[in-house]
Design an enzyme around this catalytic site. Structure first.
Site, short mmCIF file in Angstrom:
data_model
loop_
_atom_site.label_atom_id
_atom_site.label_comp_id
_atom_site.label_asym_id
_atom_site.label_seq_id
_atom_site.Cartn_x
_atom_site.Cartn_y
_atom_site.Cartn_z
N ASP A 1 10.87 6.77 3.27
CA ASP A 1 9.82 4.92 4.28
C ASP A 1 9.08 5.33 2.85
OD1 ASP A 1 10.25 3.19 6.43
OD2 ASP A 1 8.09 4.35 6.20
N ASN B 1 -0.01 -4.58 1.91
CA ASN B 1 0.05 -5.67 2.14
C ASN B 1 -1.39 -6.28 2.78
OD1 ASN B 1 2.68 -6.69 0.97
ND2 ASN B 1 4.17 -6.14 2.70
N GLU C 1 10.61 -1.49 3.55
CA GLU C 1 9.96 -0.52 2.86
C GLU C 1 10.92 0.68 2.98
OE1 GLU C 1 7.14 -0.19 6.70
OE2 GLU C 1 8.33 -1.80 5.53
N ASP D 1 5.06 -6.24 -3.29
CA ASP D 1 5.90 -5.86 -3.89
C ASP D 1 6.16 -4.88 -5.33
OD1 ASP D 1 7.35 -8.27 -2.50
OD2 ASP D 1 7.04 -9.45 -3.48
#
Length: 391
Positions: A227, A235, A269, A244
């Site tokens: 993770d 973000n 993620e 991304d």
């Protein structure tokens, strides 16, 4: 007056009908699967089929092959990430101009067409001309594109043009055109399979492939759940485009994991790595090397090199946020690792154990590899005496 442009169809109607059916079916499938490149190729093949079916007998098939090869080269420049009907309209107009000029040259400049199609270079084993050289160049471009990206549509274009090249000197190319359309159709089907089993953003196998891999494992394997740390902050601070980029960056390292591990994107993620032939001891070293490689890879978030093109939502605003300076940071991951054992006898339980280890890694400060703790069997009567409960 339209006798020259639309004369009666030629022979071999069944083969021509089969070719038209293959082109139509592959084109519809390309629309359904949002493959702009495949659809544009099918339009080019369909245009050549119409020209061959309803043009004069004196057309030059070698020159037709050269023009179609040029179309393939242009299509190779198109991004196949979305379907754009405006681009299709422009492409249709270009094809119309191209083939009208070809028909006019066939009608009023046959000597020029013959000169273009005539082999002029003697290579000893064969004579070649501008047609063969042009087609060979496009074939080389297609091969390089496929070798670099392993793109299914690029592979279909390669085989399609190879089939057309085999019939460059034929008096009719219906059979080769049918093979070319069939190759593109197979490529579109292969692309649909890739979409079903792979993640489009990272290129890694997706959840469906992960589930099938788990179903085929033996009794010696381990699973790492990976993770990205603080992904929401990327973000929120830099936008989803930067997020991304972070995912693609992590995916590149995951794709190079050692120990025979296979990486998958499970969603968001979160990723998974399956070590099909290693237990937790061997896999731990490879998971730790993966974590260190990701941490050592410096990441620059939103620098001046990023696109600063005007966006529709900014054009009508009186004030706009200034482009922030580049932020150099590091991406880290937390990893939970578990293996099959007699106490964790199923793949589902191994995943749950690895997931618990991942949460423990987050709790312990992130950017670390945590091994799953196997619960010890209870000793009968142990619950009867608990020192912590004594007053």
């Amino acid at each position: 007056m339209f006798a020259f442009w639309i004369p009666p169809a030629k022979s071999q109607p069944s083969l021509r009908l089969l070719c038209a059916a293959l082109i139509a079916a592959s084109g519809l499938l390309a629309i359904r699967l949002h493959s702009l490149r495949a659809f544009m190729v099918m339009l080019a093949l369909g245009a050549q089929l119409l020209v061959a079916a309803f043009s004069a007998e004196a057309i030059s098939y070698p020159v037709m092959g050269l023009l179609l090869a040029a179309d393939f080269g242009l299509v190779l420049l198109v991004e196949d990430t979305f379907f754009d009907w405006e681009a299709v309209a422009w492409w249709g107009g270009l094809l119309g101009v191209q083939w009208v000029m070809f028909l006019m040259a066939s009608r009023w400049a046959p000597a020029f067409m013959a000169d273009v199609a005539r082999p002029t270079f003697d290579l000893g084993v064969a004579r070649v001309g501008f047609v063969e050289i042009g087609v060979a160049l496009v074939l080389t471009m297609l091969f390089l594109r496929f070798a670099l990206s392993l793109d299914a549509v690029a592979a279909g274009m390669l085989w399609s043009l190879a089939a057309l090249a085999a019939g460059l000197r034929a008096t009719s190319d219906d059979g080769h055109l049918a093979l070319a359309a069939f190759a593109i159709g197979i490529a579109v089907v292969e692309r649909s399979h890739w979409i079903a089993y792979h993640d489009e953003l990272t290129g890694l196998p997706g959840r469906r492939a992960f589930n099938e891999a788990l179903a085929g494992l033996g009794e010696t394997f381990s699973v790492a759940i990976v993770d990205v740390d603080h992904f929401k902050q990327f973000n929120d601070s830099f936008g989803h485009d930067t997020g991304d980029q972070v995912l693609r960056k992590v995916a590149r390292h995951l794709g190079n994991v050692g120990g025979g591990g296979t990486a998958y994107r499970c969603g968001g993620e979160e990723f998974a790595v399956v070590f099909a032939k290693h237990g937790i001891t061997e896999s731990h070293a490879h998971a730790e090397a993966l974590r260190q490689a990701i941490e050592a890879d410096v990441f620059t978030a939103r620098g001046p090199g990023r696109s600063t093109r005007e966006r529709p939502d900014r054009r009508n605003t009186t004030t706009r946020r200034k482009q922030p300076a580049p932020v150099v940071t590091r991406v880290t991951v937390s990893i939970g690792l578990a293996e099959w054992s007699e106490r964790i006898p199923t793949a589902e339980q191994v995943i749950l154990a690895a997931d618990k280890a991942l949460y423990q890694a987050k709790h312990n400060g992130r950017n670390r590899v945590e091994l799953a703790q196997i619960a010890k069997p209870r000793v009968r009567g142990a619950a009867a005496f608990d020192p912590s409960r004594q007053a």
